[in-house]
Scaffold this active site. Structure first.
Site, PDB file in Angstrom:
ATOM      1  CG  ASP A  33      -1.566   1.746   1.296  1.00 38.03           C
ATOM      2  OD1 ASP A  33      -2.036   1.840   0.348  1.00 38.03           O
ATOM      3  OD2 ASP A  33      -2.552   1.119   2.373  1.00 38.03           O
ATOM      4  CD  GLN A  34       0.365   6.295   1.475  1.00 37.52           C
ATOM      5  OE1 GLN A  34      -0.756   6.460   0.611  1.00 37.52           O
ATOM      6  NE2 GLN A  34       0.488   6.770   1.589  1.00 37.52           N
ATOM      7  CB  CYS A  74      -6.611   3.270  -0.909  1.00 42.64           C
ATOM      8  SG  CYS A  74      -4.853   3.785   0.071  1.00 42.64           S
ATOM      9  CG  HIS A 124     -10.399   0.607   1.099  1.00 46.69           C
ATOM     10  ND1 HIS A 124     -11.930   1.682   1.725  1.00 46.69           N
ATOM     11  CD2 HIS A 124      -9.473   2.124   2.025  1.00 46.69           C
ATOM     12  CE1 HIS A 124     -10.986   2.714   1.855  1.00 46.69           C
ATOM     13  NE2 HIS A 124      -9.848   2.850   1.862  1.00 46.69           N
ATOM     14  CG  ASP A 311      -2.458   0.881  -3.026  1.00 48.52           C
ATOM     15  OD1 ASP A 311      -1.567   1.370  -2.772  1.00 48.52           O
ATOM     16  OD2 ASP A 311      -3.583   1.251  -2.122  1.00 48.52           O
ATOM     17  CG  HIS A 312      -1.897   4.405  -3.916  1.00 43.58           C
ATOM     18  ND1 HIS A 312      -1.248   5.183  -2.671  1.00 43.58           N
ATOM     19  CD2 HIS A 312      -2.788   4.470  -3.351  1.00 43.58           C
ATOM     20  CE1 HIS A 312      -2.060   5.011  -2.457  1.00 43.58           C
ATOM     21  NE2 HIS A 312      -2.919   4.382  -1.910  1.00 43.58           N
TER      22      HIS A 312
END
Length: 552
Positions: A33-34, A74, A124, A311-312
């Site tokens: 994540d991130q 997200c 999410h 995811d980003h």
């Protein structure tokens, strides 16, 4: 220590049609994540982040050097990733949007082809918590309800759940964190799932396990073990500093929506935040190593496709920005690789791809295709995996989350990146010539500056073509109305559901202790298979190959 992946067999042969059990490889999809691609050593030789396991995995994988998320937030990014559809097509407008349960996901396609689909960790989801997964091993770390709805009707109002400066101001080591609690549960459930799989016996189905970690997402904190890994590192400061008044309009809104506009961080505060992020990435790297080690020890590595992505990203102070929500490289570009040397010779792919492309790619891997009568925005990466012509080179992204007041879209093709929003000045960058995105070439297409050189005239032509393409692809006024209607409906529903007795939509995984370990109601043969792996007979001979003869 994770296995030496370079010793695995490699083949130039194309993948067979995965139509029989012994031809169906397992799939392990790991998501962080991130995690910003430009910050990693596998993409940036000057990176200070220590990721030995990821680097080894990348060296024996097909590594995508220009992979992007479909939305720099997200939930929209993940909903597009699992469905192969852009956010506006499925109504995934922000982190409190639900997608319809009738939208097929890669889990549905895998499940229909005989795979056991399982999810451990964050996805999410809002509302429906499965979307094709047969089993969720953990709850989600974030709420599955409408509590985080964006409000374009009051664009200057900061909602209490928005990002703020605390993650930077409080950055540093910790003894424990909520996110560590979560990811350690994700790791335990994931490795246990793999061990349970190999002990099921010869008739088991192939698995498709998604392991989604919440690190290195802010807050910027990590245990001393990982903080101290960077004791000897003088953390680099951001390469690009831009004064607030010189920022583009979207970046100005992000600074305000994240409550950063009135703050100036010291170099030491920036270094502490980045150091904690680096430590969190190293934690993710150790988790990757543990998963690979488990595959190896369980005899699964040779028949498991490993996919890794983010995811980003995270801006980490570049341009004065933090977190995500923009289309600058550190926010929107993600790591992505596919490891299966039996089918895919390790190589680096320079063409632009998207996590949106994972669904049609997975379909190709398992010998099927996305339903031809349904929409599909993703494009299979199989030609890239096989080193053949015909792979895509265009990425689209859409964003309507916090920090926006109108839809904000991106097109990435070849060396060019184009960003457009009715509320902002357009942007055009040539990333080959301008990797730091400092020279907005849109000025040559908007009439502000008359192009003189051939390069400037080329920029004008490219810009005009992108403008026409965007106008044909997106009806910005219609999208704006749909977003506003969705926000207003969800706010009304959430306000009502918050009153009286609250019924949570969050997933509550079943963990029935009555069906684990040694129980009188569990058949003896099942208990014997679980008692020890590899299984050993009374003379001490290992006979696990008999029990695990069907590789799936």
């Amino acid at each position: 220590m994770a296995p030496d992946l370079n010793t695995l067999p490699r083949s130039e042969a194309p993948p067979p049609t995965a139509s029989s059990p012994d031809q169906k490889p397992n799939i392990l999809y790991i998501m962080a994540d991130q995690l910003a691609a430009p910050q990693l050593k596998m993409y940036n030789p000057d990176s200070q982040i220590k990721t030995p396991n990821l680097d080894r995995l990348a060296a024996s994988s097909v590594q995508f050097d220009s992979a992007y998320c479909p939305s720099p937030l997200c939930a929209p990014s993940r909903m597009s990733m699992i469905s192969g559809l852009l956010p506006m097509k499925i109504g995934s407008y922000d982190n409190a949007s639900q997608i319809n349960s009738e939208v097929p996901t890669y889990a549905h396609y895998l499940r229909s082809k005989g795979y056991h689909t399982a999810l451990a960790g964050k996805m999410h989801f809002v509302g429906d918590q499965l979307h094709g997964y047969e089993q969720r091993l953990t709850s989600d770390i974030y709420p599955g309800d409408f509590g985080w709805v964006v409000n374009w009707d009051e664009p200057d109002t900061r909602l209490e759940w928005y990002h703020n400066a605390s993650s930077i101001l409080q950055a540093g080591p910790c003894g424990r964190s909520n996110q560590l609690d979560y990811d350690e549960e994700v790791m335990y459930r994931s490795t246990q799932y793999l061990w349970d799989h190999v002990r099921e016996g010869p008739d088991k189905r192939p698995f498709a396990l998604t392991v989604s970690l919440t690190h290195p997402h802010d807050p910027y904190t990590i245990t001393k073990k990982y903080w101290n890994r960077y004791e000897d590192v003088d953390i680099d400061l951001p390469k690009v500093r831009i004064a607030k008044e010189k920022q583009d309009t979207h970046s100005k809104r992000l600074l305000k929506v994240c409550d950063l506009w009135d703050l100036e961080f010291t170099d030491e505060q920036i270094k502490r935040a980045k150091r904690a992020y680096y430590g969190s990435v190293s934690y993710v790297d150790d988790c990757i190593g543990k998963l690979l080690e488990t595959l190896e020890d369980a005899g699964l590595m040779d028949n498991t496709i490993v996919i890794f992505s983010g995811d980003h990203g995270d801006m980490l102070g570049e341009r004065g920005l933090w977190y995500k929500m923009s289309y600058f490289e550190s926010s929107v570009r993600v790591p992505m690789l596919v490891h299966y040397p039996k089918w895919f010779t390790p190589r680096r792919v320079t063409q632009n791809v998207s996590t949106l492309d994972l669904l049609p790619t997975i379909c190709d891997i398992i010998g099927t295709k996305p339903a031809p009568f349904l929409p599909m925005d993703g494009v299979s990466m199989m030609p890239h995996l096989l080193g053949k012509e015909g792979g895509g080179d265009t990425v689209f992204a859409e964003y309507t989350g916090e920090g926006t007041v109108r839809p904000m879209m991106m097109i990435r093709r070849g060396d060019w990146k184009y960003i457009t929003c009715p509320a902002d000045e357009p942007q055009l960058f040539n990333l080959e010539r301008d990797p730091l995105e400092l020279d907005n070439l849109a000025r040559f297409g908007t009439g502000k500056v008359e192009p003189q050189t051939e390069a400037e005239k080329e920029a004008r032509t490219v810009f005009e073509n992108f403008e026409a393409e965007a106008k044909a692809k997106w009806d910005f006024d219609a999208i704006t109305e749909k977003v506003l209607q969705s926000q207003r409906s969800r706010r009304l529903v959430w306000d009502a559901l918050s009153k009286g007795t609250f019924t949570s939509w969050d997933h509550n995984p079943v963990d029935d202790g009555r069906m684990k370990y040694i129980r009188s109601n569990i058949p003896l043969d099942d208990l014997e298979r679980r008692a020890r792996y590899p299984f050993v007979d009374s003379q001490g001979y290992e006979i696990s190959k008999t029990l695990n003869s069907t590789r799936g």
